[in-house]
Scaffold this motif. Structure first.
Motif, PDB file in Angstrom:
ATOM      1  N   TRP A 129      31.923  26.413  34.410  1.00 53.34           N
ATOM      2  CA  TRP A 129      32.883  27.184  35.201  1.00 53.34           C
ATOM      3  C   TRP A 129      34.203  27.354  34.426  1.00 53.34           C
ATOM      4  O   TRP A 129      34.824  28.420  34.478  1.00 53.34           O
ATOM      5  CB  TRP A 129      33.124  26.487  36.527  1.00 53.34           C
ATOM      6  N   THR A 130      34.611  26.313  33.710  1.00 54.85           N
ATOM      7  CA  THR A 130      35.824  26.415  32.899  1.00 54.85           C
ATOM      8  C   THR A 130      35.660  27.465  31.807  1.00 54.85           C
ATOM      9  O   THR A 130      36.573  28.261  31.548  1.00 54.85           O
ATOM     10  CB  THR A 130      36.153  25.049  32.275  1.00 54.85           C
ATOM     11  N   ARG A 131      34.507  27.461  31.153  1.00 49.66           N
ATOM     12  CA  ARG A 131      34.255  28.488  30.122  1.00 49.66           C
ATOM     13  C   ARG A 131      34.237  29.878  30.741  1.00 49.66           C
ATOM     14  O   ARG A 131      34.756  30.838  30.158  1.00 49.66           O
ATOM     15  CB  ARG A 131      32.914  28.216  29.438  1.00 49.66           C
ATOM     16  N   PHE A 132      33.607  29.991  31.905  1.00 51.03           N
ATOM     17  CA  PHE A 132      33.486  31.306  32.530  1.00 51.03           C
ATOM     18  C   PHE A 132      34.862  31.857  32.909  1.00 51.03           C
ATOM     19  O   PHE A 132      35.115  33.062  32.749  1.00 51.03           O
ATOM     20  CB  PHE A 132      32.592  31.204  33.768  1.00 51.03           C
ATOM     21  N   LYS A 133      35.750  31.013  33.416  1.00 52.90           N
ATOM     22  CA  LYS A 133      37.070  31.485  33.843  1.00 52.90           C
ATOM     23  C   LYS A 133      37.900  31.995  32.667  1.00 52.90           C
ATOM     24  O   LYS A 133      38.804  32.814  32.868  1.00 52.90           O
ATOM     25  CB  LYS A 133      37.826  30.356  34.551  1.00 52.90           C
ATOM     26  N   ARG A 134      37.604  31.523  31.466  1.00 55.06           N
ATOM     27  CA  ARG A 134      38.346  31.994  30.304  1.00 55.06           C
ATOM     28  C   ARG A 134      37.964  33.421  29.912  1.00 55.06           C
ATOM     29  O   ARG A 134      38.733  34.101  29.226  1.00 55.06           O
ATOM     30  CB  ARG A 134      38.098  31.066  29.117  1.00 55.06           C
TER      31      ARG A 134
ATOM     32  N   ALA B  39      34.337  38.977  32.174  1.00 52.34           N
ATOM     33  CA  ALA B  39      33.266  38.516  33.043  1.00 52.34           C
ATOM     34  C   ALA B  39      33.775  38.228  34.448  1.00 52.34           C
ATOM     35  O   ALA B  39      33.088  38.509  35.442  1.00 52.34           O
ATOM     36  CB  ALA B  39      32.612  37.267  32.454  1.00 52.34           C
ATOM     37  N   VAL B  40      34.985  37.667  34.548  1.00 48.33           N
ATOM     38  CA  VAL B  40      35.571  37.411  35.869  1.00 48.33           C
ATOM     39  C   VAL B  40      35.789  38.718  36.617  1.00 48.33           C
ATOM     40  O   VAL B  40      35.516  38.818  37.819  1.00 48.33           O
ATOM     41  CB  VAL B  40      36.891  36.634  35.724  1.00 48.33           C
ATOM     42  N   ALA B  41      36.263  39.744  35.910  1.00 44.09           N
ATOM     43  CA  ALA B  41      36.447  41.051  36.545  1.00 44.09           C
ATOM     44  C   ALA B  41      35.112  41.613  37.030  1.00 44.09           C
ATOM     45  O   ALA B  41      35.015  42.161  38.134  1.00 44.09           O
ATOM     46  CB  ALA B  41      37.102  42.021  35.567  1.00 44.09           C
ATOM     47  N   GLY B  42      34.065  41.463  36.204  1.00 44.48           N
ATOM     48  CA  GLY B  42      32.743  41.899  36.641  1.00 44.48           C
ATOM     49  C   GLY B  42      32.273  41.127  37.852  1.00 44.48           C
ATOM     50  O   GLY B  42      31.674  41.707  38.779  1.00 44.48           O
ATOM     51  N   GLY B  43      32.532  39.812  37.884  1.00 41.65           N
ATOM     52  CA  GLY B  43      32.141  39.018  39.046  1.00 41.65           C
ATOM     53  C   GLY B  43      32.874  39.436  40.303  1.00 41.65           C
ATOM     54  O   GLY B  43      32.286  39.465  41.403  1.00 41.65           O
ATOM     55  N   VAL B  44      34.168  39.762  40.185  1.00 34.77           N
ATOM     56  CA  VAL B  44      34.933  40.217  41.352  1.00 34.77           C
ATOM     57  C   VAL B  44      34.358  41.520  41.897  1.00 34.77           C
ATOM     58  O   VAL B  44      34.196  41.698  43.111  1.00 34.77           O
ATOM     59  CB  VAL B  44      36.422  40.387  40.975  1.00 34.77           C
TER      60      VAL B  44
ATOM     61  N   LEU C 145      27.428  48.217  35.397  1.00 32.85           N
ATOM     62  CA  LEU C 145      28.373  47.646  34.433  1.00 32.85           C
ATOM     63  C   LEU C 145      28.871  46.281  34.896  1.00 32.85           C
ATOM     64  O   LEU C 145      28.961  45.335  34.098  1.00 32.85           O
ATOM     65  CB  LEU C 145      29.548  48.604  34.232  1.00 32.85           C
ATOM     66  N   ALA C 146      29.195  46.150  36.181  1.00 26.49           N
ATOM     67  CA  ALA C 146      29.709  44.880  36.698  1.00 26.49           C
ATOM     68  C   ALA C 146      28.670  43.772  36.575  1.00 26.49           C
ATOM     69  O   ALA C 146      28.991  42.647  36.160  1.00 26.49           O
ATOM     70  CB  ALA C 146      30.136  45.049  38.158  1.00 26.49           C
ATOM     71  N   PHE C 147      27.428  44.057  36.912  1.00 26.83           N
ATOM     72  CA  PHE C 147      26.384  43.038  36.798  1.00 26.83           C
ATOM     73  C   PHE C 147      26.129  42.666  35.344  1.00 26.83           C
ATOM     74  O   PHE C 147      25.886  41.494  35.020  1.00 26.83           O
ATOM     75  CB  PHE C 147      25.093  43.535  37.461  1.00 26.83           C
ATOM     76  N   ASN C 148      26.182  43.633  34.445  1.00 20.22           N
ATOM     77  CA  ASN C 148      25.978  43.328  33.027  1.00 20.22           C
ATOM     78  C   ASN C 148      27.108  42.463  32.470  1.00 20.22           C
ATOM     79  O   ASN C 148      26.863  41.520  31.698  1.00 20.22           O
ATOM     80  CB  ASN C 148      25.865  44.617  32.221  1.00 20.22           C
ATOM     81  N   LEU C 149      28.347  42.767  32.852  1.00 19.06           N
ATOM     82  CA  LEU C 149      29.473  41.948  32.407  1.00 19.06           C
ATOM     83  C   LEU C 149      29.378  40.535  32.961  1.00 19.06           C
ATOM     84  O   LEU C 149      29.638  39.551  32.263  1.00 19.06           O
ATOM     85  CB  LEU C 149      30.791  42.599  32.839  1.00 19.06           C
ATOM     86  N   LEU C 150      28.990  40.426  34.224  1.00 22.33           N
ATOM     87  CA  LEU C 150      28.814  39.105  34.823  1.00 22.33           C
ATOM     88  C   LEU C 150      27.702  38.338  34.127  1.00 22.33           C
ATOM     89  O   LEU C 150      27.834  37.132  33.846  1.00 22.33           O
ATOM     90  CB  LEU C 150      28.506  39.252  36.313  1.00 22.33           C
ATOM     91  N   GLY C 151      26.599  39.004  33.821  1.00 24.84           N
ATOM     92  CA  GLY C 151      25.495  38.344  33.151  1.00 24.84           C
ATOM     93  C   GLY C 151      25.863  37.861  31.762  1.00 24.84           C
ATOM     94  O   GLY C 151      25.509  36.741  31.365  1.00 24.84           O
ATOM     95  N   ASP C 152      26.607  38.677  31.013  1.00 25.44           N
ATOM     96  CA  ASP C 152      27.039  38.252  29.674  1.00 25.44           C
ATOM     97  C   ASP C 152      27.968  37.046  29.756  1.00 25.44           C
ATOM     98  O   ASP C 152      27.877  36.121  28.943  1.00 25.44           O
ATOM     99  CB  ASP C 152      27.743  39.414  28.965  1.00 25.44           C
TER     100      ASP C 152
END
Length: 332
Positions: free
Chosen positions: A38-43, A47-52, A314-321
């Protein structure tokens, strides 16, 4: 000359204890693998924008019907008074955009585009999530069995994967969807179309995840914790679903976030070809099919659902990456 050296050595030896003595216990905390990921993901801001965006899309799909009921919206309501009888186009500029219709109306029946995009969101996500869950269940179970047992079991399942991968999925989906348009299995209308799409897309896509899980399971079966389970007398089902499967959750989650946009595009393609979701039910692919006739004179009718598909994928792909980098930083 030796006294300063002894004093320095003593101070050096005492330094770790001195440091630890000044640290409160609450300041030293271990972190789980999930917290580290989770710490890596928040950086990763992208990806955070895609998750939102993904969360907003899911909320929009869940609240689509309640919002329509609350606001008195009907995606199939005709507004012929908004269509110019001379040009057969929406009155006014920008496709009939107004306060009541912020994204305009379609030039065919004057239906509100924003409401139909909202209605089509839950259709696309239901098909995408349903097909992804079905393919993940089949692929994960068969993949872990093939990877753990190996030998003849692995050969049979691997050849089955090759057969499904060689199957002409698009042609089969078009034929079976067109055949079952009237009714089947006690279902008809929208429930039948959703069930057929989920089955066709999910059932024939499981080999992709199956190959990933198989490869991971083949590496994990040689690990010490698996040998320890065997030494304690654990049976194969326990090792498969209590030892191996929890260690495969990360790859499964990452692949799921990358498979969902593929399923959204597949559903939109079938609806665009006329063998997916049938009118009057709104769907993004169906809206694009209806817009083909008017894209030269009213391009907004095609741009809005096209942008909805583009942003979702695009959002799902960014989240997946981002999830892939967070859960397995060595893959970067």
């Amino acid at each position: 000359m030796t006294a300063p050296i002894e004093t320095t050595a003593a101070a050096t030896d005492a330094q770790p204890e001195a440091v630890l003595a000044g640290v409160d216990k609450g300041q030293i905390e271990g972190r789980s693998l999930g917290q580290i990921a989770w710490t890596r993901f928040k950086r990763d801001k992208v990806a955070v924008a895609g998750g939102v965006i993904v969360v907003l899309l899911i909320l929009m799909a869940i609240l689509a019907r309640p919002l329509q009921s609350m606001l008195g919206l009907d995606p199939n309501a005709f507004n012929q008074d908004l269509i110019d009888p001379n040009t057969s186009l929406p009155k006014g500029d920008m496709g009939g955009m107004s306060g009541a219709h912020p994204l305009g109306v379609d030039p065919k029946f004057g239906r509100d585009i924003a409401t139909r995009v909202l209605e089509g969101s839950w259709v696309s996500l239901v098909v995408a999530f349903g097909a992804t869950i079905l393919s993940n269940v089949i692929g994960a179970i068969l993949g872990v069995i093939a990877g753990y047992y190996g030998g003849r079991v692995d050969s049979i399942i691997s050849r089955l994967m090759d057969t499904f991968l060689a199957f002409p999925l698009l042609l089969f989906a078009i034929s079976i969807s067109a055949t079952l348009q009237g009714g089947a299995f006690g279902l008809n209308g929208l429930p039948l179309h959703l069930a057929v799409l989920i089955f066709v897309i999910g059932f024939f896509n499981w080999p992709y995840l199956g190959r990933i899980v198989r490869g991971q399971a083949m590496a994990l079966r040689e690990r010490e914790f698996v040998d320890a389970s065997r030494g304690m007398g654990a049976k194969a089902p326990y090792i498969l679903f209590r030892e191996l499967m929890p260690n495969l959750v990360g790859p499964i989650i990452v692949y799921s976030t990358l498979l969902i946009p593929t399923n959204i595009l597949f559903e939109a393609s079938l609806s665009f070809l006329g063998v997916g979701i049938q009118p009057p039910q709104a769907s993004w692919g169906g809206m694009l099919r209806e817009a083909v006739t008017y894209y030269q004179v009213d391009p907004q009718f095609m741009i809005v659902p096209g942008l909805a598909i583009f942003l979702t994928v695009l959002a799902f792909n960014l989240l997946g990456d981002g999830l892939r980098d967070a859960l397995d930083p060595r893959s970067r």
